[in-house]
Design a protein around this motif. Structure first.
Motif, PDB file in Angstrom:
ATOM      1  N   THR A  90       4.976   5.140  31.609  1.00  0.00           N
ATOM      2  CA  THR A  90       4.723   3.722  31.861  1.00  0.00           C
ATOM      3  C   THR A  90       5.013   2.897  30.624  1.00  0.00           C
ATOM      4  O   THR A  90       5.602   1.810  30.704  1.00  0.00           O
ATOM      5  CB  THR A  90       3.261   3.518  32.302  1.00  0.00           C
ATOM      6  OG1 THR A  90       2.977   4.374  33.408  1.00  0.00           O
ATOM      7  CG2 THR A  90       3.012   2.079  32.716  1.00  0.00           C
ATOM      8  N   ILE A 104       9.206  -3.797  39.171  1.00  0.00           N
ATOM      9  CA  ILE A 104       8.876  -2.374  39.142  1.00  0.00           C
ATOM     10  C   ILE A 104       7.363  -2.254  39.251  1.00  0.00           C
ATOM     11  O   ILE A 104       6.626  -2.947  38.549  1.00  0.00           O
ATOM     12  CB  ILE A 104       9.356  -1.716  37.834  1.00  0.00           C
ATOM     13  CG1 ILE A 104      10.873  -1.808  37.706  1.00  0.00           C
ATOM     14  CG2 ILE A 104       8.906  -0.256  37.768  1.00  0.00           C
ATOM     15  CD1 ILE A 104      11.387  -1.455  36.321  1.00  0.00           C
ATOM     16  N   VAL A 123       7.315  -5.568  35.166  1.00  0.00           N
ATOM     17  CA  VAL A 123       6.629  -4.324  35.504  1.00  0.00           C
ATOM     18  C   VAL A 123       5.178  -4.629  35.862  1.00  0.00           C
ATOM     19  O   VAL A 123       4.476  -5.302  35.106  1.00  0.00           O
ATOM     20  CB  VAL A 123       6.657  -3.323  34.331  1.00  0.00           C
ATOM     21  CG1 VAL A 123       5.909  -2.044  34.694  1.00  0.00           C
ATOM     22  CG2 VAL A 123       8.091  -3.016  33.915  1.00  0.00           C
TER      23      VAL A 123
END
Length: 282
Positions: A131, A112, A142
């Protein structure tokens, strides 16, 4: 082939993250999924909660979401054409966390990528609320890109660790393959009061060394009790282009990021931050 999910709220921060990701993986065959989850936008605009109002607002926001995602797709497919890249759009009347998790599972997403902040863009915090939620709860690596950070080829990657957790091969492979095309140096930084390691730590270190066999890797030791200070020192001394940390219980990342509210953090990053989620995935 690598599958990359990029949630967007159409802010400049989010667009900057998309540009960074497309540049970072320009040498790889990738599928990019541009996703906008707009359920919160519907609630934010609905004052009189009647079914007619909700339906009308939902339809308008849905149409706008699909159009804006389509524009992003067209831009990167046509103006920045890369035959290695394929783009998909995912507008969704869903909450960000639920939709992110759904797509990660459904598409078997590898990574991601998102901006550290969204539309709110609070200058006093490191990560925006969206976030932070993804970092904490989504079971997928991420990569968070700071506001206005401009892409440049990776040269130096910092990976602080205490070697206490067993690493996942899939996620170490992600980092290995990310660094390899740029011949980037990976600094494994062991921050501890002691130079000695337990058998577990030695085994985990040996596993990393084996997985990173194609990479330029340095094993370093910093004798310190101050994790964040040691990390920032290493970032500045080596002109680091990316910080990598493991997100699992009792890890450096958990101790730094999740022990207090985000606005009290001393970790104010101005470089891309890759959080490897230490979980089992297919």
């Amino acid at each position: 082939m690598r599958k990359i999910l990029i949630p967007t709220d159409f802010s400049e921060n989010a667009m900057n993250a998309i540009r960074y990701a497309v540049d970072l993986f320009k040498y790889e065959i990738c599928e990019f999924y541009f996703m906008n989850a707009y359920r919160d936008d519907i609630y934010a605009q609905t004052q009189d909660f009647t079914q007619d109002n909700i339906d009308r607002i939902s339809a308008n926001i849905s149409k706008k979401s699909e159009e804006l995602l389509g524009n992003i797709k067209s831009h990167f497919r046509n103006k920045l054409s890369n035959p290695k890249h394929t783009y998909f759009i995912k507008p969704s009347d869903n909450l960000l966390m639920d939709e992110t998790n759904r797509i990660v599972d459904e598409e078997n997403i590898d990574l991601i990528v998102m901006g550290t902040k969204g539309k709110a863009n609070n200058k006093k915090i490191t990560f925006g609320s969206n976030t932070l939620q993804v970092l904490k709860y989504v079971t997928c690596p991420v990569l968070a890109i700071p506001e206005n950070y401009k892409y440049s080829s990776l040269k130096h990657i910092l990976f602080p660790t205490d070697y206490m957790v067993p690493y996942k091969r899939r996620e170490l492979k992600l980092l290995c393959e990310l660094a390899y095309p740029f011949n980037a140096i990976i600094d494994m930084l062991y921050i501890s009061k002691s130079n000695t390691m337990s058998l577990r730590q030695k085994d985990n270190k040996a596993f990393i060394e084996k997985e990173f066999c194609k990479n330029n890797i340095n094993f370093k030791i910093e004798n310190s009790n101050h994790i964040t200070n040691s990390i920032f020192k290493a970032i500045k001394e080596n002109k680091t282009d990316m910080l990598v940390m493991i997100n699992t219980k009792h890890s450096f990342l958990e101790n730094i990021v999740f022990q207090s509210t985000i606005d009290k953090l001393s970790l104010n990053l101005d470089i891309p931050f890759l959080a490897l989620q230490n979980i089992t995935r297919a």
